[in-house]
Design a protein around this motif. Structure first.
Motif, short mmCIF file in Angstrom:
data_model
loop_
_atom_site.label_atom_id
_atom_site.label_comp_id
_atom_site.label_asym_id
_atom_site.label_seq_id
_atom_site.Cartn_x
_atom_site.Cartn_y
_atom_site.Cartn_z
N GLN A 219 0.83 -1.20 0.00
CA GLN A 219 0.00 0.00 0.00
C GLN A 219 0.87 1.26 0.00
OE1 GLN A 219 -3.28 0.11 -0.35
NE2 GLN A 219 -3.49 2.32 -0.13
N ASP A 220 1.92 1.25 0.82
CA ASP A 220 2.83 2.41 0.86
C ASP A 220 3.52 2.60 -0.49
OD1 ASP A 220 2.15 2.73 3.49
OD2 ASP A 220 3.97 1.80 4.30
N LEU A 221 3.89 1.49 -1.13
CA LEU A 221 4.56 1.56 -2.43
C LEU A 221 3.64 2.17 -3.49
CD1 LEU A 221 7.05 0.84 -4.15
CD2 LEU A 221 6.04 -1.43 -4.50
N LEU A 222 2.37 1.78 -3.49
CA LEU A 222 1.42 2.31 -4.46
C LEU A 222 1.19 3.81 -4.23
CD1 LEU A 222 -1.24 -0.56 -4.54
CD2 LEU A 222 0.62 -0.14 -6.16
N GLU A 223 1.04 4.19 -2.96
CA GLU A 223 0.81 5.61 -2.66
C GLU A 223 2.03 6.45 -3.04
OE1 GLU A 223 -0.26 5.67 1.44
OE2 GLU A 223 -2.25 4.79 1.11
N ALA A 224 3.23 5.93 -2.76
CA ALA A 224 4.46 6.65 -3.12
C ALA A 224 4.59 6.78 -4.63
CB ALA A 224 5.67 5.92 -2.54
N SER A 225 4.15 5.75 -5.36
CA SER A 225 4.22 5.79 -6.82
C SER A 225 3.31 6.88 -7.38
CB SER A 225 3.82 4.42 -7.40
OG SER A 225 4.68 3.41 -6.97
N ILE A 226 2.13 7.02 -6.79
CA ILE A 226 1.20 8.05 -7.25
C ILE A 226 1.75 9.44 -6.95
CG2 ILE A 226 -1.10 9.03 -6.87
CD1 ILE A 226 -2.08 6.15 -6.34
N THR A 227 2.31 9.61 -5.75
CA THR A 227 2.92 10.91 -5.39
C THR A 227 4.05 11.27 -6.35
OG1 THR A 227 2.36 10.56 -3.05
CG2 THR A 227 4.09 12.18 -3.56
N PRO A 246 -4.04 -7.79 2.43
CA PRO A 246 -3.86 -7.37 3.83
C PRO A 246 -3.03 -6.09 3.93
CG PRO A 246 -3.52 -9.73 3.61
CD PRO A 246 -3.66 -9.21 2.22
N GLU A 247 -3.32 -5.29 4.97
CA GLU A 247 -2.62 -4.02 5.17
C GLU A 247 -1.12 -4.20 5.31
OE1 GLU A 247 -4.21 -1.81 8.39
OE2 GLU A 247 -6.24 -1.68 7.56
N ASP A 248 -0.69 -5.33 5.86
CA ASP A 248 0.75 -5.56 6.08
C ASP A 248 1.39 -6.38 4.95
OD1 ASP A 248 -0.55 -7.92 6.59
OD2 ASP A 248 0.53 -8.37 8.45
N PHE A 249 0.70 -6.50 3.83
CA PHE A 249 1.23 -7.28 2.70
C PHE A 249 2.48 -6.60 2.15
CE2 PHE A 249 1.69 -8.56 -1.68
CZ PHE A 249 1.46 -9.92 -1.63
N CYS A 250 3.57 -7.35 2.08
CA CYS A 250 4.85 -6.81 1.59
C CYS A 250 5.34 -7.61 0.39
CB CYS A 250 5.91 -6.85 2.69
SG CYS A 250 5.60 -5.67 4.04
N VAL A 251 6.15 -6.98 -0.41
CA VAL A 251 6.76 -7.64 -1.56
C VAL A 251 8.23 -7.24 -1.62
CG1 VAL A 251 6.01 -5.76 -3.07
CG2 VAL A 251 6.66 -7.95 -4.07
N ASP A 252 9.10 -8.20 -1.92
CA ASP A 252 10.52 -7.91 -2.05
C ASP A 252 10.78 -7.31 -3.42
OD1 ASP A 252 10.97 -8.93 0.40
OD2 ASP A 252 12.06 -10.71 -0.22
N THR A 253 11.12 -6.04 -3.46
CA THR A 253 11.34 -5.36 -4.73
C THR A 253 12.21 -4.12 -4.51
OG1 THR A 253 10.25 -4.55 -6.72
CG2 THR A 253 9.26 -3.93 -4.61
N ASN A 254 12.30 -3.28 -5.52
CA ASN A 254 13.07 -2.05 -5.44
C ASN A 254 12.13 -0.87 -5.67
OD1 ASN A 254 14.70 0.19 -7.03
ND2 ASN A 254 16.16 -0.90 -5.72
N ALA A 255 12.04 0.02 -4.70
CA ALA A 255 11.07 1.13 -4.77
C ALA A 255 11.31 2.02 -5.97
CB ALA A 255 11.13 1.95 -3.48
#
Length: 381
Positions: A219-227, A246-255
């Protein structure tokens, strides 16, 4: 993993019952039909992975049903195993000539039938994997050719730009018409900036830098992408997120890589509307989905719009460099860059036309095979 679906077609209910019970015990999803016409109707509702088809049936026999399925582009690849009471060579050849891949003779041996079903499903899986591999190999060859060309272009243009920049410095310090000179310099600066950007992006396609992957909240990654999209492209619009994971769903990637990719997809979606379309009418939204693929999972991030869709004249080449529906110079690298970058992270990118109009860009990313801190190929401008 979704079970394989098998359509059993026989005019004898007892045969259907026996086959259905045996296949369901093995974990397959079973659909049934009692003649050729019902078989064709059942396939229309959802293509099965394999069909067990009786030959002798009322209304429409299995041979005719098979021939009709093979005439249809959407169904011709479905493997068909004939169930026949004919033990003669001619009877078997008739079914194979119609398009069947195998045959079973009555009375039905359930264990033999199961073995033949498993064999055909394995062959289908190998066939699909081979087709996917061929497509990826073709894209790899194309990317390699582009890389060789663009490195040469980048080298020569960079040398020329050094000369142009030097003359620009001289222009800024001389001549009797400061306003005209300044205006010319400004326009040249803009053109040069565009050229530099093209070179930077082309050079990126030709290289494969490695970046660290770390766990990031989706969720944080998507919001940061939009910003980042709004700041980078100067677009003040509302982008909604539909994320049921889920709110705590994480993925191993590069921001940096993912934000840049999503930004390119968002600007494409925003620009898919007519030029005179007000901002408030340019609906762009993100969706997420978790997809089971064999023994792994993939995260799907979908960027949707209700714009004009993909023009027919570029539909088959939309991921190639400089292919664009825009008329301005230096456009047409966004999708090329985005797909190149996500594939270097073992993901993929595809474009789909939405049923009601507009486009859906589907970003597919593996979420199990990566571990924190591992390195993967990366290229994004």
């Amino acid at each position: 993993m979704k079970p394989a679906k098998i359509l059993v077609v026989d005019d004898q209910p007892i045969n259907i019952k026996l086959l259905q019970r045996k296949l369901e015990r093995e974990g397959y999803a079973v659909q049934t039909a009692y003649n050729g016409l019902e078989c064709l109707e059942a396939v229309k509702t959802g293509a099965p992975d394999l069909i067990l088809l009786d030959v002798m049936m009322p209304e429409m026999d299995g041979i005719e049903a098979c021939q009709r399925l093979k005439e249809n582009e959407d169904t011709k690849a479905i493997p068909i195993i004939f169930i026949t009471a004919k033990s003669s060579k001619e009877g078997k050849l008739e079914g194979l000539s119609a398009g069947g891949v195998d045959y079973i003779t009555k009375p039905i041996d359930l264990d033999e039938t199961l073995a033949r079903v498993k064999t055909q499903l394995r062959l289908q899986e190998i066939f699909r994997a081979n087709m996917d591999l061929q497509m990826r190999l073709a894209d790899s060859r194309k990317t390699a050719a582009i890389g060789a060309i663009t490195q040469g272009i980048a080298h020569n243009l960079n040398n020329l730009l050094g000369v142009v920049v030097g003359y620009l410095d001289l222009l800024k310090n001389g001549f009797d018409s400061p306003d005209m000179v300044q205006r010319s310099v400004t326009l040249m600066d803009q053109a040069i900036s565009r050229m530099v950007n093209i070179i930077r992006q082309l050079s990126t396609i030709a290289t494969n830098e490695r970046v660290a992957l770390v766990p990031l909240n989706l969720q944080d990654l998507l919001e940061a992408s939009i910003t980042r999209f709004k700041e980078e492209y100067g677009v003040d619009t509302v982008v909604t997120i539909s994320n049921d994971l889920p709110e705590d769903f994480c993925v191993d990637t590069n921001a940096e890589v993912i934000e840049s990719i999503i930004g390119k997809l968002l600007i494409n979606a925003w620009e898919a509307y007519p030029k005179n379309e007000p901002n408030e009418n340019r609906e762009v939204w993100l969706e997420t989905e978790l997809l089971d693929v064999n023994d792994s999972q993939r995260l799907l991030i979908k960027v949707n719009d209700d714009g004009t869709g993909i023009p027919a004249n570029i539909r088959d080449t939309v991921f190639e460099p400089f292919i664009t529906s825009k008329t301005s110079v230096g456009r047409g690298l966004g999708l090329t860059m985005a797909r190149h970058a996500i594939r270097n992270l073992r993901g993929d990118l595809d474009l789909q036309e939405r049923p009601g109009g507009g486009t859906c860009a589907v970003l597919s990313y593996p979420i199990i095979q990566t571990i924190s801190g591992q390195l993967a190929g990366q290229s994004i401008g």
